[in-house]
Structure formats: structure tokens, C-alpha cells
Design a protein around this motif. Sequence first.
Motif, PDB file in Angstrom:
ATOM      1  N   ASP A  84       0.860  -1.172   0.000  1.00  0.00           N
ATOM      2  CA  ASP A  84       0.000   0.000   0.000  1.00  0.00           C
ATOM      3  C   ASP A  84       0.907   1.236   0.000  1.00  0.00           C
ATOM      4  O   ASP A  84       1.533   1.554   1.007  1.00  0.00           O
ATOM      5  CB  ASP A  84      -0.888  -0.044   1.244  1.00  0.00           C
ATOM      6  CG  ASP A  84      -1.831   1.150   1.359  1.00  0.00           C
ATOM      7  OD1 ASP A  84      -1.548   2.199   0.749  1.00  0.00           O
ATOM      8  OD2 ASP A  84      -2.832   1.033   2.075  1.00  0.00           O
ATOM      9  N   LEU A  85       0.977   1.904  -1.126  1.00  0.00           N
ATOM     10  CA  LEU A  85       1.929   3.011  -1.269  1.00  0.00           C
ATOM     11  C   LEU A  85       1.548   4.239  -0.451  1.00  0.00           C
ATOM     12  O   LEU A  85       2.403   5.073  -0.142  1.00  0.00           O
ATOM     13  CB  LEU A  85       2.059   3.388  -2.746  1.00  0.00           C
ATOM     14  CG  LEU A  85       2.785   2.363  -3.616  1.00  0.00           C
ATOM     15  CD1 LEU A  85       2.647   2.706  -5.088  1.00  0.00           C
ATOM     16  CD2 LEU A  85       4.247   2.272  -3.214  1.00  0.00           C
ATOM     17  N   LYS A  86       0.284   4.376  -0.104  1.00  0.00           N
ATOM     18  CA  LYS A  86      -0.130   5.539   0.672  1.00  0.00           C
ATOM     19  C   LYS A  86       0.101   5.340   2.167  1.00  0.00           C
ATOM     20  O   LYS A  86       0.307   6.309   2.903  1.00  0.00           O
ATOM     21  CB  LYS A  86      -1.602   5.847   0.406  1.00  0.00           C
ATOM     22  CG  LYS A  86      -1.876   6.298  -1.035  1.00  0.00           C
ATOM     23  CD  LYS A  86      -3.338   6.646  -1.230  1.00  0.00           C
ATOM     24  CE  LYS A  86      -3.584   7.130  -2.660  1.00  0.00           C
ATOM     25  NZ  LYS A  86      -5.018   7.468  -2.899  1.00  0.00           N
ATOM     26  N   ASN A  87       0.061   4.076   2.602  1.00  0.00           N
ATOM     27  CA  ASN A  87       0.125   3.806   4.044  1.00  0.00           C
ATOM     28  C   ASN A  87       1.371   3.042   4.468  1.00  0.00           C
ATOM     29  O   ASN A  87       1.718   3.033   5.641  1.00  0.00           O
ATOM     30  CB  ASN A  87      -1.117   3.031   4.485  1.00  0.00           C
ATOM     31  CG  ASN A  87      -2.390   3.747   4.101  1.00  0.00           C
ATOM     32  OD1 ASN A  87      -2.538   4.933   4.359  1.00  0.00           O
ATOM     33  ND2 ASN A  87      -3.307   3.044   3.454  1.00  0.00           N
ATOM     34  N   GLY A  88       2.016   2.351   3.537  1.00  0.00           N
ATOM     35  CA  GLY A  88       3.293   1.716   3.848  1.00  0.00           C
ATOM     36  C   GLY A  88       3.199   0.352   4.487  1.00  0.00           C
ATOM     37  O   GLY A  88       4.115  -0.059   5.192  1.00  0.00           O
ATOM     38  N   TRP A  89       2.094  -0.387   4.255  1.00  0.00           N
ATOM     39  CA  TRP A  89       2.012  -1.740   4.778  1.00  0.00           C
ATOM     40  C   TRP A  89       1.697  -2.734   3.662  1.00  0.00           C
ATOM     41  O   TRP A  89       1.369  -2.354   2.541  1.00  0.00           O
ATOM     42  CB  TRP A  89       0.998  -1.842   5.911  1.00  0.00           C
ATOM     43  CG  TRP A  89      -0.383  -1.318   5.610  1.00  0.00           C
ATOM     44  CD1 TRP A  89      -1.248  -1.797   4.671  1.00  0.00           C
ATOM     45  CD2 TRP A  89      -1.045  -0.220   6.252  1.00  0.00           C
ATOM     46  NE1 TRP A  89      -2.420  -1.078   4.684  1.00  0.00           N
ATOM     47  CE2 TRP A  89      -2.316  -0.098   5.645  1.00  0.00           C
ATOM     48  CE3 TRP A  89      -0.698   0.643   7.276  1.00  0.00           C
ATOM     49  CZ2 TRP A  89      -3.245   0.873   6.037  1.00  0.00           C
ATOM     50  CZ3 TRP A  89      -1.631   1.609   7.644  1.00  0.00           C
ATOM     51  CH2 TRP A  89      -2.874   1.716   7.040  1.00  0.00           C
ATOM     52  N   GLY A  90       1.783  -4.007   3.987  1.00  0.00           N
ATOM     53  CA  GLY A  90       1.626  -5.032   2.969  1.00  0.00           C
ATOM     54  C   GLY A  90       0.183  -5.417   2.721  1.00  0.00           C
ATOM     55  O   GLY A  90      -0.689  -5.279   3.586  1.00  0.00           O
ATOM     56  N   LEU A  91      -0.090  -5.916   1.516  1.00  0.00           N
ATOM     57  CA  LEU A  91      -1.404  -6.424   1.134  1.00  0.00           C
ATOM     58  C   LEU A  91      -1.233  -7.772   0.442  1.00  0.00           C
ATOM     59  O   LEU A  91      -0.211  -8.035  -0.193  1.00  0.00           O
ATOM     60  CB  LEU A  91      -2.112  -5.442   0.191  1.00  0.00           C
ATOM     61  CG  LEU A  91      -2.437  -4.059   0.783  1.00  0.00           C
ATOM     62  CD1 LEU A  91      -2.907  -3.125  -0.324  1.00  0.00           C
ATOM     63  CD2 LEU A  91      -3.490  -4.162   1.874  1.00  0.00           C
ATOM     64  N   THR A  92      -2.248  -8.602   0.565  1.00  0.00           N
ATOM     65  CA  THR A  92      -2.232  -9.926  -0.060  1.00  0.00           C
ATOM     66  C   THR A  92      -3.295  -9.985  -1.139  1.00  0.00           C
ATOM     67  O   THR A  92      -4.402  -9.462  -0.959  1.00  0.00           O
ATOM     68  CB  THR A  92      -2.516 -11.021   0.995  1.00  0.00           C
ATOM     69  OG1 THR A  92      -1.505 -10.970   2.001  1.00  0.00           O
ATOM     70  CG2 THR A  92      -2.515 -12.396   0.357  1.00  0.00           C
ATOM     71  N   PHE A  93      -2.953 -10.623  -2.260  1.00  0.00           N
ATOM     72  CA  PHE A  93      -3.909 -10.780  -3.359  1.00  0.00           C
ATOM     73  C   PHE A  93      -4.384 -12.232  -3.386  1.00  0.00           C
ATOM     74  O   PHE A  93      -3.608 -13.148  -3.636  1.00  0.00           O
ATOM     75  CB  PHE A  93      -3.238 -10.425  -4.693  1.00  0.00           C
ATOM     76  CG  PHE A  93      -4.203 -10.384  -5.846  1.00  0.00           C
ATOM     77  CD1 PHE A  93      -4.873  -9.221  -6.173  1.00  0.00           C
ATOM     78  CD2 PHE A  93      -4.442 -11.511  -6.618  1.00  0.00           C
ATOM     79  CE1 PHE A  93      -5.764  -9.172  -7.243  1.00  0.00           C
ATOM     80  CE2 PHE A  93      -5.329 -11.479  -7.692  1.00  0.00           C
ATOM     81  CZ  PHE A  93      -5.985 -10.302  -8.001  1.00  0.00           C
TER      82      PHE A  93
END
Length: 280
Positions: free
Chosen positions: A139-148
Amino acid sequence: MDIKFKTIDDVITLTPNTHKNRKADDKNLDKMGQWITILSKFLQVKGLDKAEFDRLEKSLDINIPAEIRMLYEYMGNSNGELAKESLKHQKFQLLVVENFWVEKDVIVKDYYTDEPWFKTDILVYAAANNIKKPMYGIDLKNGWGLTFEKGWFWQKDDMPLFMKLTTLFANLIIVNKGNIIKTKIKGITGIKRDEKAEKRFEDILTRLPDFEYYEHTIFYNQTLDLVSWFRAGNTPDLLVGSNSKNNLDNLIVKFDFSSARFLKIRYPKIKANESKKLND
């Protein structure tokens, strides 16, 4: 589609990011630097220099997150050579930086409730065997990871990105070793299983300093060429990679890994004259 959270502060305060999947601070990045430095000794490659990151940022029109920059400063694009072997043993491949891409205005859902939570831009840095299918993003706005998963980007109570990337790097190294074992660890139960495993393995395996996520951790021995991932569960298990089958055999005997099985074995090559003797 209605979005539950209207501000970034609400996302940070009212979602699992409060606990685990959060933006790294300077201390977290220092830890990651220590971990990657240790693990990179098992993978001798040339990292990316500043000019290459500058070109990447310009082409993607973003600022590269510090965690990704740190990982690729050590790993470079070596994962391009290792991806084929990696996909035999895990469902993802870390991408070479030329294959990073950004998805704009993505609505992220809560993994557990399916609620649409917020909208953001996502840097995709890991993919499945089809390179166009994302697996992990930032997440480029918040700086944490995401899973698809299931055709969507999800937010869940996952390990922070600086730990996630370290774990993925360790897994990449393990599955590209010549030999891999997986074994259950009997006799480690209750709370603080990571600490109990550390105590049991202390003669042979060293724990990455201060690395713990829900009692999961990483162990290593550079001299014996052993890299391992300890996963705490009802019955904890251990994934270990080494280019020396003999060292893994000794590890199995040393700790009585009665359930150990080889996921991959690299047998030594037989020289031509030795082959002739076998056939005589």
C-alpha cells in the motif's frame, strides 16, 4: 461501492494495522537491515545501486518503499534466475524490479468480513507463476503489505512488511538450496514456542535476533549452510534448506526429527570412471 474508512487515520486506528501490519519505523528498518545482511551471506549476488532505484522510481512515478529498497540492495535481480526453482516449492516469486507494477485506485477489502475498507495505490512486487497475477503488494499511501487472493487485494492482520519481506527472502534462499527437509517438531507446546525452539536448537542453529511473529521465526547456521523457517502451530514444523545433504542428515539425527522428509535432494554427480566401475 461504499468505502468504510474515509481517512488514513481511521484505517490505521480501526484496522489490524494497529497491531501487526503497520508501517515500519527506523528501529524496524534497522532490524530488517541486520536480518537481510545475515541471510544474504547464503546468497552471493550483486545488489542494485542507487541509480537503478532512481530509474525505477522515475518509470513507476513513485517513491520506492524503504523495505523493498533494502531487500533489493542486497538481492538485486538474482531472483530472476531463482524464480523457476522457487515456484516448484512455493506459490509466489519475488519479481525482478523491471517487472514491478503499480495498480492505481484499488479498493482494499477486509480479509475476514469482505467489507470494502479503503482506496489506495499498490506496488506489486511478488507474483504467481503467471507473472501478471499479483500475489503480494505494498500500500503506497500507508506503507504496509497487502495480499492478493480470490481475485482481490485484501487487508488482514498480517506480519509487518519489514518482517514479511525478510520471511519471503529466507524462503527464497531455502527453496533454492540443493536439499530441503520439512519436519514436525515434537515436544514444543504451549506459549513461547519460538523461545522453546531456540533453546532446543541452540547448539546448532542461531535465531535471527529479535525476529518473532506469532511465535514464527528463522534459524540459521552459516558454517553448516543451514537456513530454516520455524512455524508455530498446534504441532510446530521446520523447513530447512542446505546444499549439504550430509548436514541435513546429521540435523535429523541430532534432534530426532522422526517425521522429517526430503522435499528435494541433490545427489552428487558420479564421475565417468566411477560410473564405469558401477556398470562392470
